[in-house]
Design an enzyme around this catalytic site. Sequence first.
Site, PDB file in Angstrom:
ATOM      1  N   LYS A 172      -2.054  -1.591  -3.770  1.00  0.00           N
ATOM      2  CA  LYS A 172      -2.890  -0.389  -3.795  1.00  0.00           C
ATOM      3  C   LYS A 172      -2.007   0.850  -3.919  1.00  0.00           C
ATOM      4  O   LYS A 172      -1.083   0.988  -3.114  1.00  0.00           O
ATOM      5  CB  LYS A 172      -3.723  -0.318  -2.517  1.00  0.00           C
ATOM      6  CG  LYS A 172      -4.666   0.876  -2.439  1.00  0.00           C
ATOM      7  CD  LYS A 172      -5.435   0.902  -1.131  1.00  0.00           C
ATOM      8  CE  LYS A 172      -6.345   2.119  -1.071  1.00  0.00           C
ATOM      9  NZ  LYS A 172      -7.058   2.228   0.220  1.00  0.00           N
TER      10      LYS A 172
ATOM     11  N   LYS B 215       0.862  -1.181   0.000  1.00  0.00           N
ATOM     12  CA  LYS B 215       0.000   0.000   0.000  1.00  0.00           C
ATOM     13  C   LYS B 215       0.898   1.231   0.000  1.00  0.00           C
ATOM     14  O   LYS B 215       1.652   1.463   0.944  1.00  0.00           O
ATOM     15  CB  LYS B 215      -0.917   0.007   1.218  1.00  0.00           C
ATOM     16  CG  LYS B 215      -1.881   1.198   1.238  1.00  0.00           C
ATOM     17  CD  LYS B 215      -2.780   1.151   2.456  1.00  0.00           C
ATOM     18  CE  LYS B 215      -3.743   2.319   2.480  1.00  0.00           C
ATOM     19  NZ  LYS B 215      -4.618   2.294   3.670  1.00  0.00           N
TER      20      LYS B 215
END
Length: 392
Positions: A310, A249
Site C-alpha cells: 500500500k 505500507k
Amino acid sequence: MACQLQTRAFTSAQSGAAPRRQLRVSAVAEVERAVPQTHRRGVPEGTPVVPVRDLPSRPRRNRKSETVRRAFSETYLDPANFILPVFVHDGEENIPIDSMPGVARLGWRHGLLDAVKEARSVGVNQVVIFPKTPEHLKTPTAEEAFNPNGLAQRTISLLKDTFPDLEVYTDVALDPYNSDGHDGIVSDEGVILNDETIEYLCRQAVSQARAGADCVSPSDMMDGRVSAIREALDSEGFTNVSIMAYTAKYASAFYGPFRDALASAPKPGQAHRRIPPNKKTYQQDPANYREALREAILDEQEGADIMMVKPGLPYLDVIRLLRDNSPLPIAAYHVSGEYAMLKAAAERGWLNEKDAVLEALLCLKRAGSDLILTYYATEAAKWMAADKPSWR
C-alpha cells in the site's frame, strides 16, 4: 534501400584512438508515386516504396487480431480478485465524501447492505470494513477499538448474518479510535508505543473474530504484531481466521481522501504533549525497496496468510518484489488518492475513466497481486461484465 557498413582505421599520433566502426547510409529509398502496386493498395499517397525487410521475428504478428491478442494475453482480471473497501458510520443516511466522488460513508444498517448486495450481483464477494468512529468515543488509548458492541463489530455481524458466504476483512489499527490520530498509543514525548499498542491490537482482532470476521488485517505497522495477533486468535479458538498483513505500507501522500473519510489524520499536540505530525516513524519510507523484503520475511515467519502493498500503482516494483520472494498471496491497495486522481481527470474529460481504471487494475494484477482493494470494485466489475466474454 541499401546500407553499407564500412570499417575505417583511424590512427592519429595525436589521439592514439583505436579502430572503430562507422555506420554510413549510402542510399535512401526512392519515393515512387506513379507506379501502382497491388500489395500497396490503400496506403496514403507519398508512402515510400521499400523492399520487404528480412526480419526473422515480427512480434506484431502476435498482436494482429482481437482473437490472437486474447489467446496470448498473460494477465486476466476477474471480479473475484477485488476487495471493496466500505466506510460505515453509525447513522441512517449515506454521507458523500467530497474528496472521493462516488464514495460515501454508508449507513451501517441500510446503505451498507445495498452497496454489498450490488457488489455481489456483479461478482465482488469480498469487502473490508472501515468504521467512522464518533469523536466523543475517541480516546488517547483507543479502547473503543475492541468494544464488542462497537460499530465495526456490529457491522461485521450484520454482514455475516445477511450474506453468510461474504468474505469479510477488517482493519486492525487504532487510528479510527485514537483521539491523537495515530495507529498506536502516543506517549507524552511523542513516541508511538510499540509493545503497548500490540496488546490492544490483539484485543481488537479477537473482538472482530468473535463478531464473525473471516480475515483481520493489521495496518498499524507495529513490529511483531502479526505473531502476537496470530497467537491471540489461536488461543481464543479462531484458528481459521486469516491474517492479511499490511506488509509494505508506505508513509504516502496518497492517503489524504481516506483520512477525510474517517477523520483519522494525526491531530496537533496539546501544551503538555507532543503529537507527531505524520506517521513516518512506523510506516515505511517511500525511498526504500529492500526494507519491504525485510518486512515480508518477518510477516511470513510470524504467520501472515496474505501480504499487502500500500499504495498500489506507485509501488509496482514492491509488489513484484514480494511476488518473486514469497509463496503467499499478495494484495495491493489501490488507495484513495489514486482513486481521486482518476475521478478528477475523468470529470474534466482528460481521461477515459473506464479504460484508465481497468488498465490501472490490470497493471496491479500483472505486477503480481492476487487481490486488489479498490473503491472501483463494483464499477470495474460492471465494465468487465459488459465487455464479455472476458476482460484481460
